[in-house]
Design an enzyme around this catalytic site. Structure first.
Site, PDB file in Angstrom:
ATOM      1  CD  GLU A 290      -2.951  -1.009   0.114  1.00  0.00           C
ATOM      2  OE1 GLU A 290      -3.138   0.102  -0.421  1.00  0.00           O
ATOM      3  OE2 GLU A 290      -3.547  -2.034  -0.244  1.00  0.00           O
ATOM      4  CG  ASP A 549      -5.785  -7.080  -8.197  1.00  0.00           C
ATOM      5  OD1 ASP A 549      -4.727  -7.266  -7.579  1.00  0.00           O
ATOM      6  OD2 ASP A 549      -6.736  -6.419  -7.734  1.00  0.00           O
ATOM      7  CD  GLU A 670     -15.847  -4.934  -3.542  1.00  0.00           C
ATOM      8  OE1 GLU A 670     -14.658  -5.178  -3.335  1.00  0.00           O
ATOM      9  OE2 GLU A 670     -16.239  -3.878  -4.071  1.00  0.00           O
ATOM     10  CD  GLU A 798     -10.698  -1.840  -8.846  1.00  0.00           C
ATOM     11  OE1 GLU A 798      -9.722  -1.684  -8.087  1.00  0.00           O
ATOM     12  OE2 GLU A 798     -11.868  -1.504  -8.540  1.00  0.00           O
TER      13      GLU A 798
END
Length: 894
Positions: A290, A549, A670, A798
């Site tokens: 992160e 991903d 989601e 996304e």
């Protein structure tokens, strides 16, 4: 006289009381008007940085951290590690039949459409109470990637990071060099756009202005309520600091401010960046992934997009990167993904993680590569090039060759079979020869520093031969761990502490997992110098969504950033996409017979080439995180000339557009499950087949429900339902009714619960048509959706990311129209008076809000909406690479 004096004394006491009240009120106030900015760095570093000091020849070796080093001690009471408050327990637990693991991933019983008979509640993602605060589980963060801390004021001195001597340094000659030379003439990515008409331009500029206004609304809310902190609370106002407290939203938004021509705001933000002190934090561990994508990527993106006019941005990027580089100081140079930065922890040797996620460890490349290009320092490229080499080796050795499992063992320890029966002292140091223990010689990991297939890496210096000396056993030695429990006592696993936000914690207590994973943990041997491996689990899970991903996303992007000078990346990408098309891609059965594609998640217990019954299972799902894949396939199609992939990219992107359009709010859930069509057969809507998928075990369901009703009836006590001399309750009209006789309160509660369970059983003991109709109505299931596992919208980017890529690559205005529909829906249901908020349930027009606005709302989501309607020359894909947080990194010139 006496009375006047008495009043005077009373007045003095009143004034004192008011002053005390005001003082305590101010000290506790964290309202929306509070502005708190970290103190400036005492001595900001500039690049290039001097190498760490050499170890003294007489220095004793230090073993990697043992469990005791993670426990509070009298020596560390003033460190942030001892001040962190644990997050409060959630107000409500997630429904067990709806959420399991990371990101609402279905549990094993939900690995296929069959067996989905549980009816969800009307608002399965909402919290109890006022709906403003969201329970920790529903934030979809695991481990400690997101950890809020709120520390009391203290007079203890602030702890700062300091440069420490490396325990496993690399000689300058062993560093993998950044590729140099003239970049290849790669294919152009963006379409050749035609001149637009006057009316089209007016409409586009109006929409662009609306999107910019939404950004300014959220940015001004952050500036007023949370400047200098990680995130704003968009409902109540105020702030939270889940990512180190280094102003994540501020740094993440820098390049968006510049792109939207908010130059004055950009200058204000840069002034605040100067005050961020990366050498200290309330948190004791840095979440490496992160931190790299949000902070380091944000600083580098802002530096590049602003034309390198603000040197402080690069200086702060170097300052942060040099701190994070400590995470790579492990025997195999693989990073520990949660780095203990405080000096007393950083000075201790540490290992890479036994259980990390693919997305964590595989998504650091573009940021460190760009930093190496800007600073001309190979150490940053070396750090990620070694990860690439290990991923390349592992790619063909998994149960599904071409793809990597979502969980990765980065420790390098499990490959040392010769160490399994060795014993080590309790302090973790093996009694080896003095020459092997000396920290002065430079240590080179056992694996090759450069892959043979890499045209970019310089020839590596042969690794130093590992010692074959077997140390004698001391009296205080103990055997290495042999089961899960002994590992708990021997090493500090940190129980998910090294997990990415989308990670699923490892189950170390499962039988046979980790049983034969002996580790010798001294700096003197090479037991933990191996590469990446799959954890010793009886199964491996594969997918391109949560937890995997960005590793796949970065393969073509790193190739672009390197100017085509490293052929590892196209080779790895093509192998991965070949396996994806063959094993993960599926077409869902939906109304209107739209030609859509989604990506499943596959779990294997044996290699795919050795398929036996029940050795493979697939979860046919749609996830918002997985919506990035359309843009990735489109980029790969143009960059590598893969025939048919641009059409596939359109089908993947349209699948997410469809998912936005089938809910009440016009926003995609989601996570949800779908009914797949059979490969090679026409995919047409079949109502009967869809209903059967919603109730696959009708006979078993009814039989179990009838049995439950019978058991509850036999267990009922008729005396508890007596209407005389019993417990009474008043109804809404004010009348009293006897509801129980001679029953305790516990008896009454148990009776009420039994009645609820009995009613639930009756609801399930209904005919097929009634049961399916109830499911569709109660769960608000769009046609084709078998189950909604997570109904939230977290302000994710996304889907619009892929729409943006499709427009820039094809030039088709269809994508702009779809993107505008998505923006209108998202803006309508997430806007608050202060900013924008995530919502709990996209199937309800009046859903509860979560009082969270992650930094990617400004960094990614609104940026992609804006770039969709901006002139295509703004952040051209032929000039920039966008990292996974949408930060534009400048591509080298041809």
């Amino acid at each position: 006289m006496f009375r006047a004096r008495r009043y005077r004394v009373s007045l003095v006491f009143a004034v004192i009381f008011v002053l005390i009240f005001i003082h305590f009120s101010r000290s506790r106030d964290t309202s929306a008007s509070t502005v708190s900015i970290p103190a400036p760095v005492d001595q900001p570093k500039t690049y290039p940085q001097r190498p760490p000091p050499a170890a003294p020849n007489n220095k004793e070796p230090i073993a990697p951290e043992s469990p005791s080093s993670h426990e509070p001690t009298s020596e560390s009471v003033s460190t942030p590690a001892q001040q962190v408050e644990k997050p409060a327990a959630p107000d409500s637990k997630p429904p067990q039949d709806l959420v399991s693991g990371a990101h609402g991933q279905a549990s094993s019983k939900d690995s296929s459409v069959a067996g989905q008979t549980t009816t969800s509640s009307s608002d399965n993602g909402s919290a109890k109470g006022d709906g403003l605060e969201v329970p920790p589980y529903s934030l979809d963060y695991h481990g400690h990637a997101r950890l809020e801390v709120d520390l009391p004021e203290t007079n203890r001195p602030t702890v700062h990071w300091k440069q420490v001597q490396e325990h496993y340094p690399l000689a300058p000659g062993n560093l993998i060099k950044l590729p140099t030379g003239k970049s290849k003439a790669l294919p152009r990515v963006q379409a050749a756009f035609r001149d637009e008409t006057t009316s089209d331009k007016i409409q586009r500029v109006q929409r662009l202005s609306t999107i910019k206004a939404a950004f300014e609304h959220a940015w001004n809310g952050y500036k007023t309520s949370a400047m200098g902190h990680d995130e704003i609370k968009p409902l109540r106002g105020g702030f939270r600091d889940p990512f180190m407290g280094w102003a994540a939203t501020l740094v993440d938004s820098l390049d968006t401010l510049w792109i939207m021509d908010l130059k004055d705001e950009f200058a204000i933000a840069v002034d605040q960046v100067k005050k961020i002190d990366f050498t200290t934090s309330k948190r004791d561990e840095i979440p490496v992934f992160e931190t790299v994508i949000r902070y380091l990527g944000g600083l580098l993106g802002a530096y590049d997009i602003s034309g390198h006019k603000y040197d402080v941005l690069l200086e702060k990027a170097v300052e942060l990167a040099d701190i994070v580089m400590g995470a790579f100081d492990t025997p195999n140079r693989m990073p520990t993904m949660f780095y203990k930065w405080a000096p007393h922890d950083a000075a201790k040797p540490h290992l890479a993680d036994f259980d990390t996620t693919l997305a964590e460890i595989g998504s650091l490349s573009v940021e460190f590569t760009r930093l190496a290009q800007l600073t001309k320092q190979d150490k940053y490229y070396d750090a990620i090039a070694r990860i690439t080499n290990e991923l390349e080796k592992l790619q063909g050795q998994t149960m599904l060759p071409g793809l990597w499992p979502l969980k990765i063992d980065a420790s390098g320890c499990r490959t040392a079979a010769s160490q399994l029966n060795h014993e080590v002292p309790r302090n973790g140091v093996v009694d080896t020869e003095p020459s092997a223990l000396s920290p002065t010689p430079v240590h080179t990991p056992a694996f090759s520093s450069a892959s043979p297939s890499s045209s970019s890496a310089s020839p590596s210096t042969p690794p130093m031969p590992s010692s074959t000396h077997t140390p004698p056993l001391a009296q205080n030695e103990r055997p290495l761990p042999t089961d899960a429990q002994s590992y708990t006592n021997f090493f500090d696993r940190r129980d998910g502490g090294s997990l990415h936000i989308d990670a699923e914690p490892a189950n170390y207590d499962a039988p046979n997992e980790g049983a034969n994973s002996g580790v010798s943990s001294s700096s003197g041997d090479k037991a933990c110098s191996g590469g990446l491996a799959a954890p010793p689990s009886p199964k491996q899970k594969f997918g391109l969504g949560a937890r995997g991903d960005s590793t796949y996303e970065y393969l073509p992007k790193e190739y672009m950033l390197l100017g085509g000078l490293n052929e590892q990346y196209p080779a790895m990408y093509k192998k991965a996409m070949n396996a994806t098309r063959e094993h993960l891609l599926f077409q869902p059965m939906v109304k209107d017979e739209r030609d859509l594609r989604f990506l499943s998640t596959m779990t294997l217990t044996r290699p795919i080439a050795e398929q036996v019954p029940d050795s493979a299972s697939a979860t046919y799902e749609g996830t918002h995180l997985g919506c990035f894949a359309g843009g990735m396939f489109a980029l790969g199609a143009k960059l590598f000339g893969i025939e048919g992939d641009l059409d596939l990219a359109a089908k993947l992107t349209n699948a997410c557009v469809w998912a936005y359009g089938v809910t009440k709010t016009g926003i995609m859930p989601e996570h949800f499950l779908l009914v797949p069509c059979k490969k090679g057969e026409p995919c047409v809507w079949n109502e009967i087949e869809y209903w059967n998928a919603l109730d696959p075990n009708e006979e078993q369901r009814i039989a179990e429900a009838e049995k439950a009703i019978e058991q509850k009836s036999k267990a009922s006590d008729p005396t508890k339902r007596s209407t005389t001399n019993g417990i009474r309750r008043r109804d809404s009209s004010g009348k009293w009714h006897v509801i129980a006789d001679s029953a305790s309160t516990d008896d009454l509660i148990n009776h009420d619960e039994d009645e609820v369970k009995k009613q639930d059983a009756k609801d399930k003991a209904v005919p097929h048509e009634v049961f399916v109709t109830q499911r569709i109505m109660n769960e608000r299931l769009p046609p084709g959706v078998a189950r909604i596992l997570n109904r939230a919208y977290l302000l994710r980017p996304e889907a619009i990311e892929s729409v943006f890529y499709m427009f820039r690559i094809t030039g088709d205005n269809y994508w702009r129209e779809r993107g505008w529909e998505m923006f209108q829906a998202v803006s309508k249901y997430t806007r608050t008076e202060i900013a924008h908020s995530a919502i709990n349930d996209v199937t309800l027009e009046k859903s509860k809000m979560r009082d969270t606005m992650e930094s990617f709302w400004l960094a990614e989501t609104l940026k992609y909406f804006y770039l969709l309607f901006a002139d295509p020359s703004v952040v051209s894909l032929d000039d920039y690479v966008l990292n996974t947080e949408a930060h534009p990194l400048k591509r080298p010139a041809y």
